[in-house]
Write a protein that holds these residues in place. Structure first.
Motif, mmCIF file in Angstrom:
data_model
loop_
_atom_site.group_PDB
_atom_site.id
_atom_site.type_symbol
_atom_site.label_atom_id
_atom_site.label_comp_id
_atom_site.label_asym_id
_atom_site.label_seq_id
_atom_site.Cartn_x
_atom_site.Cartn_y
_atom_site.Cartn_z
ATOM 1 N N ARG A 38 72.955 116.008 -22.689
ATOM 2 C CA ARG A 38 71.955 115.360 -23.538
ATOM 3 C C ARG A 38 71.677 116.203 -24.776
ATOM 4 O O ARG A 38 71.480 115.682 -25.855
ATOM 5 N N LEU A 93 68.980 105.114 -23.543
ATOM 6 C CA LEU A 93 68.255 105.524 -24.745
ATOM 7 C C LEU A 93 66.910 106.157 -24.389
ATOM 8 O O LEU A 93 66.488 107.118 -25.040
ATOM 9 N N SER A 94 66.251 105.659 -23.349
ATOM 10 C CA SER A 94 64.998 106.279 -22.891
ATOM 11 C C SER A 94 65.244 107.683 -22.381
ATOM 12 O O SER A 94 64.454 108.601 -22.622
ATOM 13 N N LEU A 102 67.602 109.664 -23.370
ATOM 14 C CA LEU A 102 67.823 110.521 -24.541
ATOM 15 C C LEU A 102 66.505 110.908 -25.194
ATOM 16 O O LEU A 102 66.293 112.067 -25.548
ATOM 17 N N GLU A 103 65.623 109.936 -25.372
ATOM 18 C CA GLU A 103 64.353 110.187 -26.059
ATOM 19 C C GLU A 103 63.388 111.023 -25.222
ATOM 20 O O GLU A 103 62.472 111.620 -25.765
ATOM 21 N N LEU A 159 67.957 116.051 -30.825
ATOM 22 C CA LEU A 159 68.440 114.697 -30.578
ATOM 23 C C LEU A 159 68.534 113.943 -31.881
ATOM 24 O O LEU A 159 67.746 114.135 -32.797
ATOM 25 N N ASP A 160 69.492 113.041 -31.976
ATOM 26 C CA ASP A 160 69.622 112.161 -33.124
ATOM 27 C C ASP A 160 69.999 110.794 -32.600
ATOM 28 O O ASP A 160 71.152 110.556 -32.260
ATOM 29 N N VAL A 161 69.015 109.917 -32.487
ATOM 30 C CA VAL A 161 69.250 108.566 -32.007
ATOM 31 C C VAL A 161 69.034 107.626 -33.178
ATOM 32 O O VAL A 161 67.929 107.474 -33.661
#
Length: 128
Positions: free
Chosen positions: A73, A113-114, A116-117, A125-127
């Motif tokens: 991650r 995505l959750s 990752l955040e 992080l870069d989403v």
């Protein structure tokens, strides 16, 4: 004749074990069906699991239970998202990983995505 029958039985047992392994992986708790593509190779079906800041991807067909890919991650960059056929959504990942694309259902993508955040504040992080 007996040798051929023995070989046939061994092949059938091996095939049954591979299918059973895939069924157990797909039904195990905390796992989601996920396809993976590395660079320009084709999509491969498997199962994704979240463990200790990594996404472990295990191929659906095979004999090993260990993950084939462990995507960290930390430093993971999601560069694009798109819809594929069959209700799957693909995300292209870069950063510290090789060029990897993941395809999963809408619910699994929301979970990804959750995840990752929800990284610790010290993680980069870069989403997009």
């Amino acid at each position: 004749m007996a040798v051929a029958a023995t070989i046939l039985i061994c092949v059938l047992l091996a095939a049954a074990l591979v299918v059973l392994r895939g069924f157990v992986l797909a039904r195990s708790r905390g796992s989601v069906p996920c396809r993976l593509r590395v660079r320009d190779q084709g999509w491969r079906s498997g199962v994704a699991r979240y463990a200790d800041g990594e996404l472990h991807w295990i191929p659906l067909i095979g004999v090993r239970l260990r993950p084939r890919h462990a995507i960290a991650r930390r430093g993971l960059v999601v560069s694009s998202r798109r819809e594929l056929d069959g209700g799957l959504y693909a995300v292209d990942c870069g950063g510290t990983t090789r060029d990897i694309s993941l395809a999963m259902s809408a619910d699994a993508l929301t979970g990804f995505l959750s995840w990752l955040e929800a990284a610790p504040p010290s993680a980069y992080l870069d989403v997009s």
